[in-house]
Design a protein around this motif. Structure first.
Motif, PDB file in Angstrom:
ATOM      1  N   ALA A 122       0.827  -1.208   0.000  1.00 59.45           N
ATOM      2  CA  ALA A 122       0.000   0.000   0.000  1.00 59.45           C
ATOM      3  C   ALA A 122       0.862   1.260   0.000  1.00 59.45           C
ATOM      4  O   ALA A 122       0.517   2.250  -0.649  1.00 59.45           O
ATOM      5  CB  ALA A 122      -0.933  -0.017   1.210  1.00 59.45           C
ATOM      6  N   SER A 177       1.998   1.829  -3.493  1.00 62.77           N
ATOM      7  CA  SER A 177       0.894   2.398  -4.280  1.00 62.77           C
ATOM      8  C   SER A 177       0.661   3.855  -3.928  1.00 62.77           C
ATOM      9  O   SER A 177       0.385   4.693  -4.801  1.00 62.77           O
ATOM     10  CB  SER A 177      -0.393   1.597  -4.036  1.00 62.77           C
ATOM     11  OG  SER A 177      -0.223   0.253  -4.404  1.00 62.77           O
ATOM     12  N   LEU A 178       0.786   4.182  -2.642  1.00 60.73           N
ATOM     13  CA  LEU A 178       0.585   5.566  -2.205  1.00 60.73           C
ATOM     14  C   LEU A 178       1.641   6.482  -2.822  1.00 60.73           C
ATOM     15  O   LEU A 178       1.328   7.585  -3.294  1.00 60.73           O
ATOM     16  CB  LEU A 178       0.642   5.629  -0.678  1.00 60.73           C
ATOM     17  CG  LEU A 178       0.264   6.940   0.017  1.00 60.73           C
ATOM     18  CD1 LEU A 178      -0.218   6.645   1.436  1.00 60.73           C
ATOM     19  CD2 LEU A 178       1.459   7.896   0.113  1.00 60.73           C
ATOM     20  N   SER A 232       0.823   6.793  -6.650  1.00 64.39           N
ATOM     21  CA  SER A 232      -0.436   7.429  -7.039  1.00 64.39           C
ATOM     22  C   SER A 232      -0.735   8.708  -6.271  1.00 64.39           C
ATOM     23  O   SER A 232      -1.467   9.574  -6.757  1.00 64.39           O
ATOM     24  CB  SER A 232      -1.599   6.449  -6.830  1.00 64.39           C
ATOM     25  OG  SER A 232      -1.753   6.143  -5.445  1.00 64.39           O
ATOM     26  N   ARG A 261      -2.558   8.868  -3.691  1.00 64.19           N
ATOM     27  CA  ARG A 261      -3.898   8.758  -3.109  1.00 64.19           C
ATOM     28  C   ARG A 261      -3.792   8.158  -1.706  1.00 64.19           C
ATOM     29  O   ARG A 261      -4.024   6.974  -1.501  1.00 64.19           O
ATOM     30  CB  ARG A 261      -4.803   7.911  -3.996  1.00 64.19           C
ATOM     31  CG  ARG A 261      -5.028   8.506  -5.377  1.00 64.19           C
ATOM     32  CD  ARG A 261      -5.933   7.631  -6.221  1.00 64.19           C
ATOM     33  NE  ARG A 261      -6.218   8.208  -7.512  1.00 64.19           N
ATOM     34  CZ  ARG A 261      -7.211   9.063  -7.752  1.00 64.19           C
ATOM     35  NH1 ARG A 261      -8.033   9.406  -6.762  1.00 64.19           N
ATOM     36  NH2 ARG A 261      -7.412   9.553  -8.959  1.00 64.19           N
ATOM     37  N   VAL A 306      -5.582   8.751   1.121  1.00 60.77           N
ATOM     38  CA  VAL A 306      -6.819   8.366   1.788  1.00 60.77           C
ATOM     39  C   VAL A 306      -7.310   7.014   1.279  1.00 60.77           C
ATOM     40  O   VAL A 306      -7.695   6.135   2.060  1.00 60.77           O
ATOM     41  CB  VAL A 306      -7.906   9.439   1.584  1.00 60.77           C
ATOM     42  CG1 VAL A 306      -9.239   8.977   2.178  1.00 60.77           C
ATOM     43  CG2 VAL A 306      -7.478  10.753   2.215  1.00 60.77           C
ATOM     44  N   GLU A 307      -7.294   6.818  -0.024  1.00 59.26           N
ATOM     45  CA  GLU A 307      -7.776   5.564  -0.597  1.00 59.26           C
ATOM     46  C   GLU A 307      -6.908   4.377  -0.167  1.00 59.26           C
ATOM     47  O   GLU A 307      -7.414   3.307   0.185  1.00 59.26           O
ATOM     48  CB  GLU A 307      -7.814   5.646  -2.118  1.00 59.26           C
ATOM     49  CG  GLU A 307      -8.866   6.583  -2.675  1.00 59.26           C
ATOM     50  CD  GLU A 307      -8.375   8.014  -2.753  1.00 59.26           C
ATOM     51  OE1 GLU A 307      -7.337   8.323  -2.126  1.00 59.26           O
ATOM     52  OE2 GLU A 307      -9.029   8.828  -3.437  1.00 59.26           O
ATOM     53  N   CYS A 308      -5.571   4.571  -0.176  1.00 60.58           N
ATOM     54  CA  CYS A 308      -4.670   3.482   0.202  1.00 60.58           C
ATOM     55  C   CYS A 308      -4.845   3.101   1.673  1.00 60.58           C
ATOM     56  O   CYS A 308      -4.891   1.911   2.017  1.00 60.58           O
ATOM     57  CB  CYS A 308      -3.224   3.875  -0.075  1.00 60.58           C
ATOM     58  SG  CYS A 308      -2.807   4.008  -1.830  1.00 60.58           S
ATOM     59  N   ALA A 318      -7.517   3.570   3.452  1.00 64.56           N
ATOM     60  CA  ALA A 318      -8.837   2.956   3.599  1.00 64.56           C
ATOM     61  C   ALA A 318      -8.814   1.492   3.191  1.00 64.56           C
ATOM     62  O   ALA A 318      -9.465   0.649   3.827  1.00 64.56           O
ATOM     63  CB  ALA A 318      -9.856   3.721   2.757  1.00 64.56           C
ATOM     64  N   VAL A 319      -8.063   1.165   2.152  1.00 65.83           N
ATOM     65  CA  VAL A 319      -7.953  -0.227   1.712  1.00 65.83           C
ATOM     66  C   VAL A 319      -7.266  -1.071   2.782  1.00 65.83           C
ATOM     67  O   VAL A 319      -7.704  -2.187   3.097  1.00 65.83           O
ATOM     68  CB  VAL A 319      -7.190  -0.317   0.374  1.00 65.83           C
ATOM     69  CG1 VAL A 319      -6.834  -1.762   0.051  1.00 65.83           C
ATOM     70  CG2 VAL A 319      -8.024   0.281  -0.754  1.00 65.83           C
TER      71      VAL A 319
END
Length: 211
Positions: A164, A167-168, A171, A173, A175-177, A179-180
């Motif tokens: 994650a 990915s953060l 990207s 993102r 908040v989305e990472c 949250a996942v």
């Protein structure tokens, strides 16, 4: 090891206690690093692996089966599995010991008066009562196991949090990472809690049947 802690053999009790206390009092992070060091420094070289029954091959590259270029478990993965397994097993052993020790001595005396052998006493008298005390703290320990897996990043294993984070960074993102990550850990925790509740229900049925 939990049963060994309450056994009649003094040597076995001492060895089990020493193992449990040693593992419980060393931080998990240090244990993971130790396992990783042992696997990467003291195993045979990649070109001369140790063969296990001609099917498994163990080397600094990890554990492979079949040909050396076949599927393999990396040293990082093996370190995580061994570290988490040994660490969690020490706590589980202590939970089992406490559960068995909590069974009233009068129950054992009654079983002995009825002439029940030790194995049947353990199966019909001790375990049904001990399980009712063991399962609740055992559920908490398995939940801790799920969360402790996040320390795998310390030995370079790409677990959920490290993936994650990658990915953060790529990207942006956040908040989305996050949250996942939260959703996955929540799902795993709920599944673990559900399985342990089912086990408690089965243990209750076993106790009723034993009575």
């Amino acid at each position: 090891r939990g049963l060994g802690r309450v056994g009649r053999n003094a040597l076995l009790r001492g060895l089990c206690r020493a193992c449990v206390e040693a593992v419980r009092n060393v931080p998990l992070l240090l244990q993971l690093l130790t396992w990783y060091l042992l696997l990467t420094e003291f195993l045979p070289a990649v070109d001369a692996p140790a063969s296990l029954a001609g099917l498994l091959f163990l080397s600094k590259a990890g554990l492979a089966w079949g040909a050396q270029d076949g599927p393999a478990l990396s040293p990082e993965y093996l370190a995580v599995v061994l570290g988490l397994s040994v660490y969690t097993a020490a706590y589980v052993a202590e939970i089992v010991r406490a559960g068995i020790a909590a069974v009233p001595a009068g129950q054992l005396e009654a079983a002995a008066a009825l002439g029940l052998p030790a194995r049947r006493t353990l199966r019909l008298v001790v375990l049904p009562q001990a399980l009712r005390l063991i399962l609740p703290p055992l559920a908490s320990q398995y939940l801790n196991l799920t969360k402790n897996s996040s320390l795998a990043v310390a030995v370079g294993y790409p677990e959920l949090v490290s993936v994650a984070n990658t990915s953060l960074n790529q990207s942006g993102r956040a908040v989305e990472c996050i949250a996942v990550i939260m959703a996955v850990y929540l799902l795993l925790s709920l599944l673990t809690a559900g399985l342990m509740r089912w086990a408690e229900h089965r243990a209750g049925g076993w106790w009723a049947g034993a009575r």
